[in-house]
Design a protein around this motif. Structure first.
Motif, PDB file in Angstrom:
ATOM      1  N   GLN A  17       0.888  -1.063   0.093  1.00  0.00           N
ATOM      2  CA  GLN A  17      -0.050   0.006  -0.059  1.00  0.00           C
ATOM      3  C   GLN A  17       0.770   1.368  -0.001  1.00  0.00           C
ATOM      4  O   GLN A  17       0.592   2.124  -0.564  1.00  0.00           O
ATOM      5  CB  GLN A  17      -0.911  -0.123   1.285  1.00  0.00           C
ATOM      6  CG  GLN A  17      -1.805  -1.117   1.116  1.00  0.00           C
ATOM      7  CD  GLN A  17      -2.919  -0.995   2.208  1.00  0.00           C
ATOM      8  OE1 GLN A  17      -2.579  -0.324   3.234  1.00  0.00           O
ATOM      9  NE2 GLN A  17      -3.878  -2.073   2.459  1.00  0.00           N
ATOM     10  N   LEU A  18       1.988   1.429   0.591  1.00  0.00           N
ATOM     11  CA  LEU A  18       2.738   2.228   0.750  1.00  0.00           C
ATOM     12  C   LEU A  18       3.454   2.701  -0.509  1.00  0.00           C
ATOM     13  O   LEU A  18       3.737   3.841  -1.104  1.00  0.00           O
ATOM     14  CB  LEU A  18       3.808   2.221   1.919  1.00  0.00           C
ATOM     15  CG  LEU A  18       3.409   2.310   3.420  1.00  0.00           C
ATOM     16  CD1 LEU A  18       4.673   2.039   4.369  1.00  0.00           C
ATOM     17  CD2 LEU A  18       3.153   3.595   3.600  1.00  0.00           C
ATOM     18  N   HIS A  19       3.903   1.503  -1.217  1.00  0.00           N
ATOM     19  CA  HIS A  19       4.658   1.604  -2.520  1.00  0.00           C
ATOM     20  C   HIS A  19       3.598   2.303  -3.435  1.00  0.00           C
ATOM     21  O   HIS A  19       3.898   3.160  -4.350  1.00  0.00           O
ATOM     22  CB  HIS A  19       5.237   0.526  -3.133  1.00  0.00           C
ATOM     23  CG  HIS A  19       6.450  -0.161  -2.530  1.00  0.00           C
ATOM     24  ND1 HIS A  19       7.478   0.624  -2.394  1.00  0.00           N
ATOM     25  CD2 HIS A  19       6.871  -1.065  -1.632  1.00  0.00           C
ATOM     26  CE1 HIS A  19       8.487   0.231  -1.915  1.00  0.00           C
ATOM     27  NE2 HIS A  19       8.129  -1.041  -1.363  1.00  0.00           N
ATOM     28  N   ALA A  20       2.308   1.711  -3.299  1.00  0.00           N
ATOM     29  CA  ALA A  20       1.269   2.189  -4.198  1.00  0.00           C
ATOM     30  C   ALA A  20       1.085   3.738  -4.035  1.00  0.00           C
ATOM     31  O   ALA A  20       0.891   4.662  -4.962  1.00  0.00           O
ATOM     32  CB  ALA A  20       0.017   1.464  -4.368  1.00  0.00           C
ATOM     33  N   MET A  21       0.903   4.096  -2.590  1.00  0.00           N
ATOM     34  CA  MET A  21       0.641   5.372  -2.576  1.00  0.00           C
ATOM     35  C   MET A  21       1.859   6.302  -2.994  1.00  0.00           C
ATOM     36  O   MET A  21       1.595   7.581  -3.348  1.00  0.00           O
ATOM     37  CB  MET A  21       0.501   5.752  -0.966  1.00  0.00           C
ATOM     38  CG  MET A  21      -0.032   7.127  -0.665  1.00  0.00           C
ATOM     39  SD  MET A  21      -0.300   7.223   1.235  1.00  0.00           S
ATOM     40  CE  MET A  21      -1.223   5.797   1.610  1.00  0.00           C
ATOM     41  N   LEU A  22       2.861   5.820  -2.640  1.00  0.00           N
ATOM     42  CA  LEU A  22       4.163   6.821  -3.187  1.00  0.00           C
ATOM     43  C   LEU A  22       4.061   6.800  -4.693  1.00  0.00           C
ATOM     44  O   LEU A  22       4.709   7.924  -5.265  1.00  0.00           O
ATOM     45  CB  LEU A  22       5.458   6.022  -2.869  1.00  0.00           C
ATOM     46  CG  LEU A  22       6.874   6.699  -2.907  1.00  0.00           C
ATOM     47  CD1 LEU A  22       6.761   8.169  -2.462  1.00  0.00           C
ATOM     48  CD2 LEU A  22       8.066   5.769  -2.660  1.00  0.00           C
ATOM     49  N   ALA A  23       3.799   5.896  -5.486  1.00  0.00           N
ATOM     50  CA  ALA A  23       3.810   5.993  -6.967  1.00  0.00           C
ATOM     51  C   ALA A  23       2.640   6.981  -7.271  1.00  0.00           C
ATOM     52  O   ALA A  23       2.940   7.836  -8.262  1.00  0.00           O
ATOM     53  CB  ALA A  23       3.488   4.567  -7.632  1.00  0.00           C
ATOM     54  N   GLN A  24       1.506   6.922  -6.681  1.00  0.00           N
ATOM     55  CA  GLN A  24       0.407   8.050  -6.867  1.00  0.00           C
ATOM     56  C   GLN A  24       0.963   9.475  -6.423  1.00  0.00           C
ATOM     57  O   GLN A  24       0.474  10.419  -7.283  1.00  0.00           O
ATOM     58  CB  GLN A  24      -0.800   7.619  -5.997  1.00  0.00           C
ATOM     59  CG  GLN A  24      -1.545   6.402  -6.453  1.00  0.00           C
ATOM     60  CD  GLN A  24      -2.598   6.320  -5.354  1.00  0.00           C
ATOM     61  OE1 GLN A  24      -2.826   6.272  -4.312  1.00  0.00           O
ATOM     62  NE2 GLN A  24      -3.708   5.830  -6.161  1.00  0.00           N
ATOM     63  N   ALA A  26       4.149  10.443  -6.526  1.00  0.00           N
ATOM     64  CA  ALA A  26       4.662  10.945  -7.733  1.00  0.00           C
ATOM     65  C   ALA A  26       4.345  11.169  -9.108  1.00  0.00           C
ATOM     66  O   ALA A  26       4.752  12.335  -9.481  1.00  0.00           O
ATOM     67  CB  ALA A  26       6.178   9.704  -7.817  1.00  0.00           C
ATOM     68  N   ASP A  27       3.309  10.541  -9.210  1.00  0.00           N
ATOM     69  CA  ASP A  27       2.458  10.844 -10.507  1.00  0.00           C
ATOM     70  C   ASP A  27       1.664  12.190 -10.367  1.00  0.00           C
ATOM     71  O   ASP A  27       1.661  13.161 -11.339  1.00  0.00           O
ATOM     72  CB  ASP A  27       1.186   9.880 -10.919  1.00  0.00           C
ATOM     73  CG  ASP A  27       2.022   8.385 -11.425  1.00  0.00           C
ATOM     74  OD1 ASP A  27       3.298   8.572 -11.836  1.00  0.00           O
ATOM     75  OD2 ASP A  27       1.312   7.447 -11.275  1.00  0.00           O
ATOM     76  N   THR A  33       3.733  19.678 -11.438  1.00  0.00           N
ATOM     77  CA  THR A  33       4.556  20.395 -11.964  1.00  0.00           C
ATOM     78  C   THR A  33       4.108  20.710 -13.374  1.00  0.00           C
ATOM     79  O   THR A  33       4.557  22.004 -13.997  1.00  0.00           O
ATOM     80  CB  THR A  33       5.850  19.449 -12.124  1.00  0.00           C
ATOM     81  OG1 THR A  33       6.331  19.201 -10.695  1.00  0.00           O
ATOM     82  CG2 THR A  33       7.172  20.271 -12.601  1.00  0.00           C
ATOM     83  N   GLN A  34       3.740  19.885 -14.163  1.00  0.00           N
ATOM     84  CA  GLN A  34       3.464  20.109 -15.539  1.00  0.00           C
ATOM     85  C   GLN A  34       2.436  21.225 -15.938  1.00  0.00           C
ATOM     86  O   GLN A  34       2.471  21.955 -16.592  1.00  0.00           O
ATOM     87  CB  GLN A  34       2.840  18.746 -16.293  1.00  0.00           C
ATOM     88  CG  GLN A  34       2.491  18.826 -17.875  1.00  0.00           C
ATOM     89  CD  GLN A  34       2.078  17.645 -18.450  1.00  0.00           C
ATOM     90  OE1 GLN A  34       1.828  16.792 -17.587  1.00  0.00           O
ATOM     91  NE2 GLN A  34       2.130  17.763 -19.638  1.00  0.00           N
ATOM     92  N   ALA A  35       1.359  21.121 -14.808  1.00  0.00           N
ATOM     93  CA  ALA A  35       0.314  22.361 -14.856  1.00  0.00           C
ATOM     94  C   ALA A  35       1.312  23.594 -14.323  1.00  0.00           C
ATOM     95  O   ALA A  35       0.658  24.402 -14.930  1.00  0.00           O
ATOM     96  CB  ALA A  35      -0.784  21.869 -13.736  1.00  0.00           C
TER      97      ALA A  35
END
Length: 113
Positions: A17-24, A26-27, A33-35
């Motif tokens: 769950q922590l890895h998934a949250m970290l990936a979210q 980062a996305d 940043t793009q916005a």
């Protein structure tokens, strides 16, 4: 009391769950940043358009109608269009790619003529 396998499984589940949250995260950070970059570009483009409109207002004749029948405001739109910018509602202020024609812009400038 939980046995060792259940505790281990819960830790593995929490780690996933922590890895998934970290990936979210980062996305989301990348999208933010793009916005922000796009916003900065649009602010610069908007300032350029304001300066261009001010310059056009100073250089166009004071007559409310020109011989070709365009009001001063439509002359400004026409000049912006000729400078390579959209003046239509759909794409206002964006650059026309390779100066392609835009039927929406032409309608705004020349309707009722």
């Amino acid at each position: 009391m939980l046995d060792k396998q259940e505790i281990y499984d819960q830790f593995k589940n929490l780690e996933g769950q922590l890895h998934a949250m970290l990936a979210q995260f980062a996305d989301l950070q990348g999208e933010m940043t793009q916005a922000l970059e796009q916003n900065a570009e649009l602010e610069i483009e908007n300032q350029h358009l304001r300066e261009l409109v001010r310059e056009l207002q100073r250089t166009l004749p004071e007559d409310p109608e020109t011989p070709q029948g365009l009001s001063k405001s439509r002359q400004i739109l026409e000049k912006l269009y000729e400078e390579g910018f959209h003046v239509c509602r759909e794409f206002y202020g964006t650059r026309r790619k390779q100066d392609e024609e835009c039927a929406f812009c032409l309608e705004v400038i020349y309707r009722d003529q």
